[in-house]
Motif scaffolding. Sequence first.
Motif, PDB file in Angstrom:
ATOM      1  N   ASN A  68      -0.873  -1.982  -4.612  1.00 47.67           N
ATOM      2  CA  ASN A  68      -0.378  -1.755  -5.111  1.00 47.67           C
ATOM      3  C   ASN A  68       1.088  -1.878  -4.746  1.00 47.67           C
ATOM      4  N   TYR A  86       1.456   4.407   2.266  1.00 47.83           N
ATOM      5  CA  TYR A  86       0.652   4.711   3.207  1.00 47.83           C
ATOM      6  C   TYR A  86       1.403   6.120   3.615  1.00 47.83           C
ATOM      7  N   GLY A 142       3.797   1.344  -4.212  1.00 48.05           N
ATOM      8  CA  GLY A 142       3.433   1.191  -2.589  1.00 48.05           C
ATOM      9  C   GLY A 142       5.054   1.458  -1.795  1.00 48.05           C
ATOM     10  N   ILE A 194      -8.643  -1.521   3.812  1.00 48.71           N
ATOM     11  CA  ILE A 194      -7.158  -1.127   3.031  1.00 48.71           C
ATOM     12  C   ILE A 194      -7.010  -2.767   2.744  1.00 48.71           C
ATOM     13  N   ILE A 237       0.531  -1.214   0.053  1.00 44.85           N
ATOM     14  CA  ILE A 237       0.498  -0.586   0.047  1.00 44.85           C
ATOM     15  C   ILE A 237       0.790   1.165   0.005  1.00 44.85           C
ATOM     16  N   ASN A 270      -6.401  -3.744  -4.450  1.00 41.62           N
ATOM     17  CA  ASN A 270      -6.240  -2.657  -4.409  1.00 41.62           C
ATOM     18  C   ASN A 270      -4.780  -2.608  -3.819  1.00 41.62           C
TER      19      ASN A 270
END
Length: 230
Positions: A106, A84, A109, A96, A82, A104
Amino acid sequence: MYRKEFYVFKDEKPIPAVIRNYESKDFPSLIRIQEESFPPPFPSELWWNTKQLSNHVNLFPEGALCLEVNGEIAASMTGLMIDYDPNHPDHSWEEITDNGYITNHNPNGNTLYVVDIGVRPAYRKYGLGKWLMQSMYEVVVHLGLKRLLGGGRMPGYHKEADEMTADQYLDEVVKGNKKDPVITFLLRCGRTPVKAAADYLDDEESCNYAALMEWKNPYFTTNKDQKTNK
């Protein structure tokens, strides 16, 4: 792909173990881990299903780890990447992780987020959870990410909820004045607290709270020669 061979111990006897990326053939064993690791009152609908597990191995196989003891799958851990922002830490497990489906995920990320970790009760004296956590730290370093982050259940909090807030309970556990089965374990694994998150998960024992806890990559650098631009 990830593979680590080592030994765990039972009654001072070394037993061969392997941590590796899990595959579709492992799905029945992974679902069994969920059923044994998270019995009621934990909601059974939050156990893995085959669609979720398929997404894990297809979208982010590096974050899909299982641990075999003497050839039998005894534990697993799953993550996603993610982007963050520490200035906006609040979130729920459902949002999340896309309810465990990790659509989701990524690839660009900056953080590896722990979706789940589970150890079959019969193997909980072997230190498997700590081995898995260490392996996921190695994935963080390998991918050049800033941190590992995740929400830890606070199953002891319901006993104290009338006397203190969730943040106060977390602080008491960190100070060593209280012990929590999950949070104390995460502290032993090197995780440090960020905050107590409300409405994180439908979890009666934790009063729907979780402790957001991180592990910062000690090798992370923002230099131009960094492997990835995270």
